[in-house]
Each structure stands twice: as structure tokens, then as C-alpha cells.
Design a protein around this motif. Structure first.
Motif, PDB file in Angstrom:
ATOM      1  N   GLY A 259      54.045 -14.766  36.231  1.00 46.63           N
ATOM      2  CA  GLY A 259      53.920 -13.364  35.872  1.00 46.63           C
ATOM      3  C   GLY A 259      54.589 -12.388  36.808  1.00 46.63           C
ATOM      4  N   PHE A 260      55.620 -12.813  37.532  1.00 49.94           N
ATOM      5  CA  PHE A 260      56.347 -11.903  38.413  1.00 49.94           C
ATOM      6  C   PHE A 260      57.254 -10.984  37.596  1.00 49.94           C
ATOM      7  N   ASP A 261      57.412  -9.758  38.074  1.00 48.31           N
ATOM      8  CA  ASP A 261      58.340  -8.822  37.441  1.00 48.31           C
ATOM      9  C   ASP A 261      59.769  -9.045  37.928  1.00 48.31           C
ATOM     10  N   ARG A 262      59.891  -9.525  39.156  1.00 42.47           N
ATOM     11  CA  ARG A 262      61.231  -9.653  39.736  1.00 42.47           C
ATOM     12  C   ARG A 262      61.218 -10.675  40.870  1.00 42.47           C
ATOM     13  N   TRP A 263      62.297 -11.449  40.951  1.00 45.49           N
ATOM     14  CA  TRP A 263      62.527 -12.354  42.068  1.00 45.49           C
ATOM     15  C   TRP A 263      63.565 -11.714  42.973  1.00 45.49           C
ATOM     16  N   LEU A 264      63.223 -11.519  44.247  1.00 46.46           N
ATOM     17  CA  LEU A 264      64.113 -10.813  45.161  1.00 46.46           C
ATOM     18  C   LEU A 264      64.433 -11.655  46.395  1.00 46.46           C
ATOM     19  N   ASN A 265      65.692 -11.625  46.776  1.00 45.00           N
ATOM     20  CA  ASN A 265      66.123 -12.144  48.067  1.00 45.00           C
ATOM     21  C   ASN A 265      66.130 -10.951  49.022  1.00 45.00           C
ATOM     22  N   THR A 266      65.088 -10.819  49.815  1.00 47.00           N
ATOM     23  CA  THR A 266      64.949  -9.642  50.676  1.00 47.00           C
ATOM     24  C   THR A 266      65.677  -9.789  52.005  1.00 47.00           C
ATOM     25  N   ILE A 267      66.289 -10.950  52.243  1.00 49.24           N
ATOM     26  CA  ILE A 267      67.100 -11.153  53.447  1.00 49.24           C
ATOM     27  C   ILE A 267      68.448 -11.697  52.980  1.00 49.24           C
ATOM     28  N   PRO A 268      69.272 -10.858  52.343  1.00 47.57           N
ATOM     29  CA  PRO A 268      70.497 -11.347  51.708  1.00 47.57           C
ATOM     30  C   PRO A 268      71.522 -11.920  52.676  1.00 47.57           C
TER      31      PRO A 268
END
Length: 292
Positions: A259-268
Motif C-alpha cells: 500500500g505504498f504511494d511511492r518508492w523513493l531512492n532518497t540517496i541517489p
């Protein structure tokens, strides 16, 4: 449910060499929750990833770290899980005891027992735990939850629960899907396979955070895709297609995502092969909690 909720797996200390190191690591997790004013720090099960120290150990150490200093001894006593509690860094939250113009004291307490008829037993720095009635404006707190107690007299004891915020965060064990269902605002999964976080992308959905923010993290050597059984290439493909979820909303495999809204790479620009959970928490929350 608004505010900031952090989700970590029960396998978060899977690579610790001993109990001291595992305890110290959880201390940094608690520090991240305190620094960024989290309201809740939740532990979700990852049985396959656990090694020597699992869910119970993680929960107890984090609950101890979140307990106000004046209540630690009374609430916890001596427990095997807390053998190395002395290595936990202090959270240094705002004062746990204050006084107002009416000369009554406001203490933070811990619910130690939930009784019948809307009553709870609370430890709040008095000589003994006290039984208090939950006011109609409050939901009945769970065992282990922090509450605010207004004390007007100590001899005899006169005290009442008040519906006022307490400094710090609550610790609980949760089912990941249930936690995301109850969450308000944005629900973010952090992963090096997710969409790369940029200034533009942050500005795109930052206003939604006013309604609440839930951020989930993986474990050392075992990220969220592996924990959830989602192929990393599916998340990368969703990024390339401009979608927020792996597989796309209409794909039969969407059930793999809880149920996540978004998958983020926060350390690109990750320069290390792996990023520790506590490092990812500080790096991610520093960006995601920015104000306008």
C-alpha cells in the motif's frame, strides 16, 4: 492518523555481531525518530530476515529508549534485553515535567495496564502507579503508550489524565499492511531501486505531507523489495515508466505492494555499496521533512 510514522523491520539488527552493538544501533534509530519529531516508531515483522535478535528485542530496546528518564527504572526494572542499555544515546527531549500557573504539575506517564470501565493504570513518577479514568475526549490508550497526567496534589494523590500531547514517540509492533491502511498523507517506501529523489520531485508532492507522512525502511543487506518479495527490476521499471508503484495499478502483481504511494531512492548518489538503516533514516528524513 496524521503526524510522522516510521516503519522499520524486526530484522533491523540482523548484522550486529553482539548484543551491545545491536543495542547501540537501535539507539541511533531512536535518535532519528527523536530528532525528526516522529510520533510513532513501528516495528513490522520480517521473520525470514531475523537472526539472533528479533522483534521482541527490537521493540523492548526501542520502548526503553523512548521512556522518559524518570520512569525507566520503575517501568522496566532489570531485563535481559536491556543488558547494554547504558550504551543508548540520550534522546534529550523537551522537559518531561512542567508546571503551570495553577501550580499543578504536568507529568508524562506510561500506561502499564488497561482496565475495565474506561480506567487505566499509569506510572508517572509518583510513589506508586495510579488508576485513572480516561476522559471522554480521549481514546483509551494502549498498554505501553505515553500519556499526560496533571497532578494537583501528591498527598493525598489527586491526578487526572489530560488530552495533551507528550514529547517523544510511541513504539509498537504492527502488521505492515495494516499500518499503511491506517496511515494518512503520503506513504513512502525507501529503496535504492525507487525513483531518485530530486528537488523537483520533492516539491511535487511535498504539500501532501501536511496531512501526515509514513516512511518505511529496510534492513541491512535486506531491503524492502526483498522483504516484500517484489523484484527490484519491477520497481526500476515503474520508475522508468513514470509510475509510483511497481507493476502499475492495474497489474495482477500489485498485491505484492502492501500500500505504498511511492518508492523513493532518497540517496541517489549512494557511494557505499550498502547504507545502514539508521543512516538511511537520517538521510531520508532530512529531505522529506523540509519545510517551505
Amino acid at each position: 492518523m496524521d503526524g510522522l510514522t516510521l516503519l522499520i523491520p524486526s530484522s533491523v539488527v540482523r548484522e550486529a555481531e553482539d548484543k551491545r552493538e545491536a543495542t547501540r544501533k537501535l539507539g541511533y534509530v531512536a535518535r532519528a525518530a527523536a530528532v525528526f519529531r516522529a510520533d510513532r516508531l513501528c516495528v513490522f515483522p520480517d521473520r525470514e530476515g531475523e537472526r539472533r535478535w528479533g522483534e521482541a528485542f527490537v521493540r523492548i530496546v526501542l520502548q526503553y529508549a523512548a521512556t522518559p528518564p524518570h520512569l525507566k527504572g520503575e517501568v522496566w526494572g532489570k531485563r535481559d534485553e536491556l543488558q547494554f542499555a547504558g550504551v543508548l544515546p540520550p534522546l534529550r527531549l523537551s522537559s518531561q515535567t512542567t508546571a503551570d500557573s495553577s501550580e499543578s504539575a504536568v507529568n508524562q506517564g506510561i500506561v502499564t495496564e488497561v482496565g475495565p470501565e474506561g480506567r487505566v493504570r499509569v506510572t508517572c513518577g509518583l510513589q506508586h502507579p495510579i488508576s485513572l479514568t480516561v476522559p471522554p475526549s480521549m481514546a483509551t490508550p494502549a498498554e505501553g503508550e505515553r500519556v499526560t497526567v496533571r497532578i494537583s496534589s501528591r498527598e493525598p494523590v489527586r491526578a487526572r489524565l489530560v488530552d495533551e500531547p507528550t514529547p517523544g514517540f510511541d513504539v509498537a509492533t504492527v502488521n505492515l499492511s495494516a499500518a499503511l491502511t491506517d496511515a494518512a498523507g503520503r506513504r513512502i517506501a525507501t529503496s535504492r531501486h525507487g525513483q531518485q529523489l530530486s528537488i523537483g520531485r520533492l516539491a511535487e508532492f511535498r504539500p501532501d505531507y501536511r496531512d501526515g507522512l509514513t516512511v518505511a525502511f529496510g534492513a541491512p543487506g535486506r531491503g524492502l523489495p526483498e522483504i516484500l518479495g517484489i523484484p527490484p527490476e519491477a520497481i526500476s521499471a515503474a520508475d522508468a515508466a513514470g509510475r509510483s508503484k511497481p507493476y502499475g495499478l492495474d497489474d495482477d502483481h500489485v498485491d505484492s505492494d502492501p500500500g505504498f504511494d511511492r518508492w523513493l531512492n532518497t540517496i541517489p548518489r549512494q557511494g557505499s555499496e550498502t547504507v545502514r538503516t539508521e543512516e538511511a533514516m537520517f538521510a531520508s528524513l532530512a529531505c522529506l521533512t523540509l519545510t517551505e
